[in-house]
Design a protein around this motif. Structure first.
Motif, PDB file in Angstrom:
ATOM      1  N   CYS A  13       0.815  -1.205   0.000  1.00  0.00           N
ATOM      2  CA  CYS A  13       0.000   0.000   0.000  1.00  0.00           C
ATOM      3  C   CYS A  13       0.851   1.258   0.000  1.00  0.00           C
ATOM      4  N   SER A  16       2.574   2.104  -3.331  1.00  0.00           N
ATOM      5  CA  SER A  16       1.739   2.354  -4.494  1.00  0.00           C
ATOM      6  C   SER A  16       1.275   3.792  -4.517  1.00  0.00           C
ATOM      7  N   SER A 367      -4.483   3.129  -4.614  1.00  0.00           N
ATOM      8  CA  SER A 367      -3.981   1.766  -4.778  1.00  0.00           C
ATOM      9  C   SER A 367      -4.481   0.944  -3.605  1.00  0.00           C
ATOM     10  N   THR A 425      -4.865  -0.395  -8.921  1.00  0.00           N
ATOM     11  CA  THR A 425      -4.196   0.903  -8.997  1.00  0.00           C
ATOM     12  C   THR A 425      -5.011   1.799  -9.918  1.00  0.00           C
ATOM     13  N   LYS A 443      -8.022   2.605 -14.490  1.00  0.00           N
ATOM     14  CA  LYS A 443      -7.796   1.644 -13.406  1.00  0.00           C
ATOM     15  C   LYS A 443      -7.236   0.341 -13.959  1.00  0.00           C
TER      16      LYS A 443
END
Length: 822
Positions: A13, A16, A367, A425, A443
């Motif tokens: 996490c 990203s 993300s 993402t 996306k």
């Protein structure tokens, strides 16, 4: 959870690109008492601010979906302090008049009523969600009282909307799509919904015709926003069904804030009220947090994390179900051996950031990662006895089985394991251009699924094994002649699937508010695309793509009556998720197409006053025409798909809801829904779909005692006509159309409020820091109605008949609940 998994979730996490909290805008002209513009007024909240120009104009962006204290200060004029609460992307014009005599304070609560009216969105107050009783209380409990939303299972958080099934509903938390476990087969296994109601700031729900910015599903959107706290606080809830604790925290410089909740639930109280006597040991628990960081006036960050562990251990002992008629009462008695052990561990993390490039351009990055480990293990041996009940009053055996008409046994076995990892993402852009707004997003999603299915069932009746009717085997007329064919399970599913799915999706949409003469109008138009490909060790699907244009139009006539008329719809697609790719034999069909629906919704909102109090009547007429339909069956809450796109279908209906202050100071509503949905497989003709719940009535009512206003009453009433279902295994739906009985349920709650915002609190003592304190009594299924979820089919060896014995849900249950807030 292991350390490696924790490291994986947090590392992914934070490595990203993320997205952040939503914003709103406040602008206007600052005047003095002579209506002259005031220059160099400092306009600020927390440590962020701006100044008015020589024309008195100011423009400031503030966080949305929370209380924001905006302060106006000037060297020669008195301060103005106003509290605003605005929705995401909302624009509020506020023109203060500054005085040199006295300071001014006030509060402006702004909701995006116009925006939500044109979208056909229903807004639900978080306080109502927390107070309304239900066997599985929460957001889904309230949704089931809305028109067009159907369910016949109080233990489940799943719901069907306007003829769709449970897999056709989108759920977002802070703009992040969330998921539920895959292997759930029974409502009593579910435990907790993902959404923690203690953390909720705003809840919006659309039952159809939604905009292109929302994802690719056929039925509905539930859009939830968690709050950003402004100061320390805590809340507690405890009952016989479990408890929850939430804490709000804010740093001294107000740049950091967090809200965290812990929940535990135990369904024993409800499950043990059912006819099947069990040793039942459930354990449902989770921890969830939403952390926000205000890096600067233009840059914000937030993190949403969730860890949950659901353990379900079920050991049935005995069951007796009485059925039949007064003249011919019958009973099914079952004795069980064995147990079921299920476990669902889920880990979810999402990082978000918002960057305000300019006053008219905002970028958002998201993300997220979702990881679920699930196992479903069971070995249950059931021996049953079907007989006639002694109905002679005064008999020593009154109520007992006096004559046995059939005996048999059933052995069920399952060893199902699933490991799923879903990574997302996304980037979004928001542009303001003159009177228009333009939004877009791109996306990427990666789904990795490892799945093993081993399920079989053997049925024995009167001493001989029953073969499945769909297999061509030698005639079996035991015990009259010997059977020479093979012995096979009545049901047998075995499959191992290792698959990955790559998805690219995106959207663009345009919105405009304008006028036609003296009438206000709103326009919205957009399009989505979705491209996906299914990969596997032994199979490869072809790349597929869909385009989904959507539009909305609303008009508010310049009438004396406050009315808004809406027209919305478009072409909606649902590219198959993993469960939709898996056929009845458990094998993945990689080239399964996206189901598509042409959806049209006509709506009207009429706001009026009755008894000098506000009310609103919302009505919507809808029609869906579906092609490439992926047919399915529903057993309790488990859905099994055919994965062949060999059907067409339609859904049509009318939804009406009247809500308002039937009791002064409280909101209640009545809802009515009519639905008809049918499907046509391989041109055999139209028959009812499994979700064809024709009529629905709902009532959500709040009241209090006039002379003792601290005594509150909350009522939740549902009536749904019976769903198609309960047919024998392998029954051809074209030859056997059966409906369950109507679903009727009333849950009521009584609460004694000791402390709330109307209470005069003492400065000393144990309770001086409490904002709320209440204790309540809840009665679930007040009238003790017997609602069936499925049927158990048992053979009578003498008459060769099969009897449908209902599998009833929960009976009347009492619960005590304590709530407190600091």
């Amino acid at each position: 959870m292991s350390t490696n998994k924790l490291i994986f979730v947090f590392f992914f996490c934070f490595a990203s690109l993320p997205l952040l909290a939503q914003t709103a805008r406040i602008k206007g002209v600052i005047l003095d008492k002579n209506n002259q513009p005031v220059e160099n007024v400092n306009v600020s909240y927390s440590s962020i601010g701006t100044q008015s120009n020589q024309n008195g104009f100011y423009d400031i962006k503030v966080p949305a979906n929370q209380n924001v204290t905006l302060v106006f200060t000037h060297v020669s004029l008195k301060k103005i302090t106003i509290i605003f609460s605005l929705d995401s992307n909302e624009q509020k014009e506020f023109n203060p008049v500054m005085s040199d005599q006295e300071e001014q304070m006030g509060e402006v609560i702004v909701t995006s009523n116009n925006r939500k009216l044109i979208q056909g969105v229903a807004t639900i107050e978080p306080e109502m969600i927390r107070k309304i009783p239900g066997a599985n209380a929460g957001i889904e409990n309230i949704l089931k009282t809305l028109p067009g939303v159907n369910s016949n299972n109080e233990l489940s958080t799943q719901y069907a909307v306007r003829g769709g099934n449970y897999d056709e509903n989108l759920v977002y938390v802070n703009e992040i799509e969330v998921y539920r476990p895959f292997l759930i087969r029974s409502g009593q296994q579910e435990g907790l919904s993902f959404t923690n109601t203690d953390l909720v700031q705003n809840v919006d729900f659309s039952a159809g015709g939604f905009q292109a910015k929302f994802g690719d599903k056929l039925s509905s959107v539930l859009d939830i926003t968690y709050r950003k706290p402004l100061k320390f606080g805590a809340s507690l809830e405890a009952s016989f069904l479990g408890g929850s604790l939430s804490v709000d925290a804010v740093s001294k410089n107000r740049k950091w804030s967090a809200v965290t909740g812990v929940r535990y639930r135990n369904n024993s109280l409800l499950v043990k009220s059912q006819e099947t006597q069990t040793n039942f040991t459930p354990s449902f628990a989770d921890i969830q947090t939403n952390v926000n960081y205000q890096a600067s006036a233009k840059w914000q960050w937030s993190f949403l994390g969730n860890i949950s562990q659901n353990k379900y251990q079920y050991q049935p002992l005995t069951r007796q179900t009485n059925f039949g008629t007064i003249d011919n009462p019958m009973a099914l008695t079952v004795f069980y051996e064995g147990q079921e052990k299920d476990k669902y561990d889920t880990y979810f993390g999402a990082l978000k950031t918002t960057f305000n490039v300019s006053d008219n351009f905002t970028l958002k990055f998201i993300s997220s990662v979702f990881h679920t480990l699930e196992q479903e293990y069971l070995d249950i041996f059931a021996q049953y006895r079907l007989g006639e009940v002694d109905s002679s009053i005064g008999s020593e055996t009154f109520g007992e089985v006096a004559f046995t008409r059939g005996i048999g046994s059933q052995l069920s076995h399952a060893r199902n394991d699933l490991d799923a990892l879903i990574v997302n993402t996304e980037i979004k852009g928001f542009h303001d251009w003159k009177e228009s707004q333009f939004e877009w997003g791109i996306k990427y999603t990666r789904e990795s699924i490892r799945d093993r299915i081993i399920e079989w069932e053997v049925i024995d009746s009167a001493g001989f094994s029953l073969n499945p009717p769909i297999i061509d085997l030698p005639k079996n007329d035991q015990p009259y002649s010997p059977y020479t064919g093979p012995l096979v399970p009545y049901q047998n599913i075995r499959a191992t699937n290792f698959n990955s799915i790559n998805r690219f999706s995106g959207y663009g949409q345009w919105s405009l508010k304008s006028n036609i003469g003296s009438n206000e109008v709103w326009y919205n138009a957009g399009v989505r695309f979705h491209n996906w490909e299914v990969l596997g060790s032994a199979l490869t699907g072809k790349s597929q793509i869909t385009f989904s244009p959507r539009a909305q139009f609303a008009i508010k006539p310049d009438w004396q009556k406050d009315m808004v008329f809406r027209l919305s719809g478009g072409l909606y697609h649902q590219p198959p998720f993993y469960r939709e790719l898996r056929d009845a034999d458990g094998m993945v069909q990689p080239n399964t197409k996206a189901q598509q629906s042409v959806h049209v919704v006509i709506g009207n909102d009429y706001s009026f006053k009755m008894w000098n109090r506000p009310f609103k009547l919302v009505s919507e007429l809808y029609y869906k025409s579906l092609t490439d339909v992926n047919t399915y069956t529903i057993d309790n809450v488990r859905i099994r798909y055919a994965a062949n796109n060999n059907a067409t279908a339609y859904a049509q209906g009318l939804d009406v809801r009247l809500n308002g202050e039937f009791v002064p100071g409280t909101e209640s509503w009545f809802s009515f829904g009519y639905l008809k949905t049918e499907e046509n497989s391989n041109d055999k003709g139209y028959i009812a779909r499994p979700t064809d719940q024709r009529l629905k009535f709902g009532l959500l009512f709040q009241d209090y005692m006039p002379n003792i206003p601290s005594i509150k009453l909350y009522l939740n009433l549902l009536y749904n006509t019976g769903l198609p279902g309960g047919s024998p295994s392998y029954a051809d739906p074209y030859l056997y159309q059966n409906r369950l009985n109507d679903y009727r349920r009333v849950d009521v709650g009584f609460s004694k409020v000791f402390i709330d915002n109307t209470t005069v609190k003492k400065d000393t003592g144990w309770f001086k820091d409490f904002k709320e304190l209440a204790i309540g009594l809840e009665i679930f299924n007040l009238f003790d109605n017997q609602n069936a979820i499925t049927n158990t089919w048992v053979r009578d060896v003498y008459s060769k008949n099969q009897y449908a014995i209902p599998n009833y849900m929960t009976t009347r249950v009492f619960n005590v609940k304590l709530t407190a807030k600091l």
